[in-house]
Design a protein around this motif. Structure first.
Motif, PDB file in Angstrom:
ATOM      1  N   ARG A 112      28.528  11.152 -31.812  1.00  0.00           N
ATOM      2  CA  ARG A 112      28.051  12.489 -32.110  1.00  0.00           C
ATOM      3  C   ARG A 112      28.665  13.438 -31.075  1.00  0.00           C
ATOM      4  NH1 ARG A 112      22.765   9.899 -32.796  1.00  0.00           N
ATOM      5  NH2 ARG A 112      22.238  10.659 -30.709  1.00  0.00           N
ATOM      6  N   VAL A 113      29.680  14.161 -31.518  1.00  0.00           N
ATOM      7  CA  VAL A 113      30.456  14.990 -30.603  1.00  0.00           C
ATOM      8  C   VAL A 113      30.586  16.388 -31.204  1.00  0.00           C
ATOM      9  CG1 VAL A 113      32.649  15.249 -29.384  1.00  0.00           C
ATOM     10  CG2 VAL A 113      31.772  12.968 -29.881  1.00  0.00           C
ATOM     11  N   PRO A 114      30.422  17.448 -30.402  1.00  0.00           N
ATOM     12  CA  PRO A 114      30.679  18.798 -30.910  1.00  0.00           C
ATOM     13  C   PRO A 114      32.129  18.937 -31.350  1.00  0.00           C
ATOM     14  CG  PRO A 114      29.467  18.881 -28.847  1.00  0.00           C
ATOM     15  CD  PRO A 114      29.882  17.463 -29.033  1.00  0.00           C
ATOM     16  N   ILE A 115      32.331  19.760 -32.324  1.00  0.00           N
ATOM     17  CA  ILE A 115      33.687  19.906 -32.865  1.00  0.00           C
ATOM     18  C   ILE A 115      34.659  20.391 -31.791  1.00  0.00           C
ATOM     19  CG2 ILE A 115      35.092  21.184 -34.532  1.00  0.00           C
ATOM     20  CD1 ILE A 115      32.718  21.219 -36.400  1.00  0.00           C
ATOM     21  N   PRO A 156      38.872  17.207 -29.780  1.00  0.00           N
ATOM     22  CA  PRO A 156      40.265  16.991 -29.376  1.00  0.00           C
ATOM     23  C   PRO A 156      40.405  16.469 -27.946  1.00  0.00           C
ATOM     24  CG  PRO A 156      39.803  19.330 -29.523  1.00  0.00           C
ATOM     25  CD  PRO A 156      38.636  18.620 -30.130  1.00  0.00           C
ATOM     26  N   PHE A 157      39.499  16.847 -27.051  1.00  0.00           N
ATOM     27  CA  PHE A 157      39.587  16.382 -25.663  1.00  0.00           C
ATOM     28  C   PHE A 157      39.249  14.889 -25.566  1.00  0.00           C
ATOM     29  CE2 PHE A 157      38.623  20.920 -25.477  1.00  0.00           C
ATOM     30  CZ  PHE A 157      39.654  21.372 -24.667  1.00  0.00           C
ATOM     31  N   ILE A 158      38.183  14.479 -26.246  1.00  0.00           N
ATOM     32  CA  ILE A 158      37.802  13.065 -26.210  1.00  0.00           C
ATOM     33  C   ILE A 158      38.867  12.219 -26.888  1.00  0.00           C
ATOM     34  CG2 ILE A 158      36.080  11.401 -26.979  1.00  0.00           C
ATOM     35  CD1 ILE A 158      33.971  13.550 -26.634  1.00  0.00           C
ATOM     36  N   ALA A 159      39.402  12.699 -28.031  1.00  0.00           N
ATOM     37  CA  ALA A 159      40.482  11.973 -28.701  1.00  0.00           C
ATOM     38  C   ALA A 159      41.731  11.929 -27.822  1.00  0.00           C
ATOM     39  CB  ALA A 159      40.793  12.639 -30.045  1.00  0.00           C
ATOM     40  N   GLY A 160      41.977  13.014 -27.088  1.00  0.00           N
ATOM     41  CA  GLY A 160      43.132  13.029 -26.178  1.00  0.00           C
ATOM     42  C   GLY A 160      42.991  12.005 -25.065  1.00  0.00           C
ATOM     43  N   PHE A 161      41.755  11.879 -24.486  1.00  0.00           N
ATOM     44  CA  PHE A 161      41.542  10.853 -23.456  1.00  0.00           C
ATOM     45  C   PHE A 161      41.736   9.445 -24.031  1.00  0.00           C
ATOM     46  CE2 PHE A 161      39.144  14.090 -20.955  1.00  0.00           C
ATOM     47  CZ  PHE A 161      39.855  13.944 -19.780  1.00  0.00           C
ATOM     48  N   ALA A 162      41.505   9.276 -25.312  1.00  0.00           N
ATOM     49  CA  ALA A 162      41.689   7.961 -25.923  1.00  0.00           C
ATOM     50  C   ALA A 162      43.151   7.639 -26.165  1.00  0.00           C
ATOM     51  CB  ALA A 162      40.918   7.903 -27.250  1.00  0.00           C
ATOM     52  N   ALA A 163      43.974   8.646 -26.502  1.00  0.00           N
ATOM     53  CA  ALA A 163      45.352   8.384 -26.926  1.00  0.00           C
ATOM     54  C   ALA A 163      46.410   8.721 -25.873  1.00  0.00           C
ATOM     55  CB  ALA A 163      45.644   9.165 -28.217  1.00  0.00           C
ATOM     56  N   PHE A 164      46.256   9.851 -25.172  1.00  0.00           N
ATOM     57  CA  PHE A 164      47.339  10.365 -24.338  1.00  0.00           C
ATOM     58  C   PHE A 164      47.622   9.583 -23.046  1.00  0.00           C
ATOM     59  CE2 PHE A 164      47.142  14.872 -26.275  1.00  0.00           C
ATOM     60  CZ  PHE A 164      47.985  14.451 -27.281  1.00  0.00           C
ATOM     61  N   PRO A 165      46.684   8.828 -22.456  1.00  0.00           N
ATOM     62  CA  PRO A 165      47.059   8.055 -21.263  1.00  0.00           C
ATOM     63  C   PRO A 165      48.218   7.083 -21.481  1.00  0.00           C
ATOM     64  CG  PRO A 165      44.681   8.208 -21.400  1.00  0.00           C
ATOM     65  CD  PRO A 165      45.217   8.804 -22.662  1.00  0.00           C
ATOM     66  N   ILE A 166      48.482   6.714 -22.745  1.00  0.00           N
ATOM     67  CA  ILE A 166      49.584   5.796 -22.998  1.00  0.00           C
ATOM     68  C   ILE A 166      50.942   6.430 -22.693  1.00  0.00           C
ATOM     69  CG2 ILE A 166      50.071   6.352 -25.420  1.00  0.00           C
ATOM     70  CD1 ILE A 166      50.153   3.312 -25.934  1.00  0.00           C
ATOM     71  N   LEU A 167      50.969   7.782 -22.599  1.00  0.00           N
ATOM     72  CA  LEU A 167      52.227   8.462 -22.253  1.00  0.00           C
ATOM     73  C   LEU A 167      52.720   8.073 -20.854  1.00  0.00           C
ATOM     74  CD1 LEU A 167      51.450  12.051 -23.617  1.00  0.00           C
ATOM     75  CD2 LEU A 167      52.952  10.331 -24.634  1.00  0.00           C
ATOM     76  N   LEU A 168      51.826   7.567 -20.010  1.00  0.00           N
ATOM     77  CA  LEU A 168      52.196   7.183 -18.639  1.00  0.00           C
ATOM     78  C   LEU A 168      52.592   5.714 -18.538  1.00  0.00           C
ATOM     79  CD1 LEU A 168      49.313   9.018 -16.720  1.00  0.00           C
ATOM     80  CD2 LEU A 168      51.707   9.744 -16.922  1.00  0.00           C
ATOM     81  N   VAL A 169      52.772   5.037 -19.645  1.00  0.00           N
ATOM     82  CA  VAL A 169      52.989   3.596 -19.620  1.00  0.00           C
ATOM     83  C   VAL A 169      54.272   3.215 -18.891  1.00  0.00           C
ATOM     84  CG1 VAL A 169      54.211   3.508 -21.837  1.00  0.00           C
ATOM     85  CG2 VAL A 169      52.910   1.512 -21.054  1.00  0.00           C
ATOM     86  N   ARG A 170      55.289   4.074 -18.927  1.00  0.00           N
ATOM     87  CA  ARG A 170      56.532   3.767 -18.209  1.00  0.00           C
ATOM     88  C   ARG A 170      56.592   4.458 -16.855  1.00  0.00           C
ATOM     89  NH1 ARG A 170      61.452   5.724 -17.064  1.00  0.00           N
ATOM     90  NH2 ARG A 170      61.097   7.679 -18.187  1.00  0.00           N
ATOM     91  N   VAL A 171      56.154   5.722 -16.806  1.00  0.00           N
ATOM     92  CA  VAL A 171      56.275   6.496 -15.564  1.00  0.00           C
ATOM     93  C   VAL A 171      55.329   5.974 -14.490  1.00  0.00           C
ATOM     94  CG1 VAL A 171      56.123   8.801 -14.552  1.00  0.00           C
ATOM     95  CG2 VAL A 171      56.989   8.510 -16.881  1.00  0.00           C
ATOM     96  N   ASN A 172      54.051   5.791 -14.839  1.00  0.00           N
ATOM     97  CA  ASN A 172      53.047   5.352 -13.865  1.00  0.00           C
ATOM     98  C   ASN A 172      51.914   4.649 -14.619  1.00  0.00           C
ATOM     99  OD1 ASN A 172      51.230   4.993 -11.764  1.00  0.00           O
ATOM    100  ND2 ASN A 172      51.631   7.010 -10.869  1.00  0.00           N
ATOM    101  N   PRO A 173      52.098   3.377 -14.963  1.00  0.00           N
ATOM    102  CA  PRO A 173      51.065   2.688 -15.750  1.00  0.00           C
ATOM    103  C   PRO A 173      49.728   2.572 -15.018  1.00  0.00           C
ATOM    104  CG  PRO A 173      52.736   1.144 -14.973  1.00  0.00           C
ATOM    105  CD  PRO A 173      53.246   2.510 -14.694  1.00  0.00           C
ATOM    106  N   ALA A 174      49.752   2.462 -13.695  1.00  0.00           N
ATOM    107  CA  ALA A 174      48.496   2.351 -12.947  1.00  0.00           C
ATOM    108  C   ALA A 174      47.672   3.629 -13.082  1.00  0.00           C
ATOM    109  CB  ALA A 174      48.787   2.051 -11.475  1.00  0.00           C
ATOM    110  N   LEU A 195      28.951   6.218 -21.231  1.00  0.00           N
ATOM    111  CA  LEU A 195      27.689   6.617 -20.616  1.00  0.00           C
ATOM    112  C   LEU A 195      27.176   7.965 -21.107  1.00  0.00           C
ATOM    113  CD1 LEU A 195      28.388   5.569 -16.900  1.00  0.00           C
ATOM    114  CD2 LEU A 195      27.054   4.320 -18.623  1.00  0.00           C
ATOM    115  N   ALA A 196      28.067   8.896 -21.455  1.00  0.00           N
ATOM    116  CA  ALA A 196      27.653  10.282 -21.698  1.00  0.00           C
ATOM    117  C   ALA A 196      27.679  10.694 -23.156  1.00  0.00           C
ATOM    118  CB  ALA A 196      28.549  11.227 -20.893  1.00  0.00           C
ATOM    119  N   VAL A 197      28.462  10.051 -23.995  1.00  0.00           N
ATOM    120  CA  VAL A 197      28.590  10.489 -25.385  1.00  0.00           C
ATOM    121  C   VAL A 197      27.723   9.595 -26.264  1.00  0.00           C
ATOM    122  CG1 VAL A 197      30.178  10.888 -27.305  1.00  0.00           C
ATOM    123  CG2 VAL A 197      30.927  11.317 -24.936  1.00  0.00           C
ATOM    124  N   PRO A 198      26.768  10.158 -26.990  1.00  0.00           N
ATOM    125  CA  PRO A 198      25.887   9.334 -27.834  1.00  0.00           C
ATOM    126  C   PRO A 198      26.606   8.795 -29.064  1.00  0.00           C
ATOM    127  CG  PRO A 198      25.394  11.654 -28.150  1.00  0.00           C
ATOM    128  CD  PRO A 198      26.385  11.592 -27.017  1.00  0.00           C
TER     129      PRO A 198
END
Length: 408
Positions: free
Chosen positions: A43-46, A50-68, A83-86
């Motif tokens: 249950r997420v406000p509209i 995009p921010f929550i979806a971005g945290f799910a998908a965009f970290p993979i952009l660092l897989v070559r530059v800085n995977p850690a 913990l925070a999103v119902p």
């Protein structure tokens, strides 16, 4: 070598470009899946979707530059979302499937590329994250709590195996490059040694003839004025100094490697011309040759020629004016004796000058064709070089073959 490195660099840049382009495409695909489906599980406000979806998908952009760093962002955002999103009613997944896939990909990349300390931190932290958050999604802690850490452990172990394979291949490629460089360096050293040996044999011989002619001219030519005698003495002194400097410079070119000589090279039949040239230069030379030298093999003939040449140069340099006797006998083997008496009429070369390697070179040439050479001073103050070089049976004359058959 430079062209090969340039090609490797271009291939590396091209592969990085295509990899990065593929990662961007994957990130956009994951975002296009995570954003529209986020309302199914949470249950997420509209405005926050995009921010929550971005945290799910965009970290993979660092897989070559800085995977850690990418793993840290993905794992931290996963914990925060859990913990925070119902959740939506009927959905027990603490964060999206896209987030799980991204986090798994980054854990694998950390295991492959990051330092082992960071690999350990990522493994333990991710295992604890899934063990604590996913346990709430299953019927029991045993069902969900242990399965995810085991899966993550297997993923980390697989990544470490890939890492070991890559490191091993890189070490092998580096070793091959070092071997190739060493082979090229050795070829250069061997070529330098061949050039040095030929220069020593040819230049030293002719320079020695110049010294002999200059020092013996006052005794061979009648009626020389004192000025002419001084001029000849000056020529001899300069030639000796130049010869010593040349021998010192040739020492820089020498190395342990030796290569076969490059054609054209003198043969045994050319020794007569060599002896006649030394006689014309003023060396009091007498020689005898028993047997034909025309059919001596090229390698053996070259060794014989160079040994005679070096022996004459040494006799002229260290015992100027001394008589020299050369005797060559071709029988079952080639036997050589070069003998000179003590220096007469002029001062002998200074033995404290630049040390040469003529005798060592002669011994190396004799050994290379299976023979042996001995050089030693004589009781009367002269010097003698004796060498024995083997001949193949196919090159022996009819008389020698007959003698061999009789001896057998």
């Amino acid at each position: 070598m430079v062209g090969t490195l340039a090609k490797k660099n271009r291939r590396s840049l091209a592969s990085r470009y295509w990899f990065d382009a593929s990662v961007v495409a994957v990130a956009l695909i994951l975002l296009s899946i995570a954003w529209p489906t986020l309302h199914v599980t949470h249950r997420v406000p509209i405005a926050a979707m995009p921010f929550i979806a971005g945290f799910a998908a965009f970290p993979i952009l660092l897989v070559r530059v800085n995977p850690a760093l990418g793993w840290a962002v993905s794992a931290g955002s996963a914990l925060l979302i859990a913990l925070a999103v119902p959740h939506q009613p009927g959905s027990d997944i603490p964060f999206q499937v896209v987030h799980i896939l991204t986090l798994f990909a980054l854990v694998f990349a950390v295991a492959v590329r990051s330092p082992l300390q960071i690999v350990g931190v990522a493994w333990i932290s991710t295992s604890l994250l899934f063990a604590t958050t996913m346990a709430q999604a299953g019927d029991s802690f045993a069902e969900a709590g242990f399965g995810w850490p085991i899966a993550i452990t297997g993923l980390v172990v697989f990544g470490l195996l890939i890492r070991w394979v890559v490191v091993s291949r890189q070490a092998l490629v580096k070793q091959e490059e070092e071997t190739e460089l060493e082979r090229a360096r050795r070829a250069i050293l061997e070529e330098k040694a061949r050039i040095a040996r030929d220069l020593h044999d040819v230049v030293a011989h002719h320079m020695s003839m110049v010294v002999v002619q200059a020092q013996t001219a006052p005794y061979r030519i009648d009626g020389l004025s004192p000025a002419a005698r001084e001029e000849f003495e000056s020529i001899g002194t300069g030639a000796r100094a130049a010869l010593n400097e040349i021998r010192g410079l040739l020492g820089v070119l020498r190395s342990d490697g030796q290569l076969p000589e490059h054609a054209p090279q003198p043969a045994a039949a050319d020794i007569a011309t060599l002896l006649e040239g030394a006689l014309r230069a003023g060396v009091p030379l007498t020689w005898t040759v028993e047997g034909s030298l025309d059919t001596v093999p090229d390698t053996t003939g070259l060794a014989l020629y160079r040994i005679v040449q070096e022996s004459l140069a040494n006799a002229s340099r260290h015992a100027p004016g001394a008589p020299v006797w050369v005797r060559i006998v071709r029988d079952h083997d080639l036997t050589l004796a070069v003998t000179n008496g003590p220096a007469v009429g002029t001062r002998a070369a200074d033995p404290s000058g630049t040390p040469g390697s003529g005798i060592t070179g002669m011994q190396a040439r004799a050994t290379a064709v299976g023979g042996d050479l001995v050089a030693a001073p004589r009781p009367d103050g002269g010097f003698e070089v004796r060498a024995q070089l083997p001949l193949p049976a196919a090159t022996l004359g009819p008389d020698a073959l007959s003698a061999l058959g009789t001896a057998g």
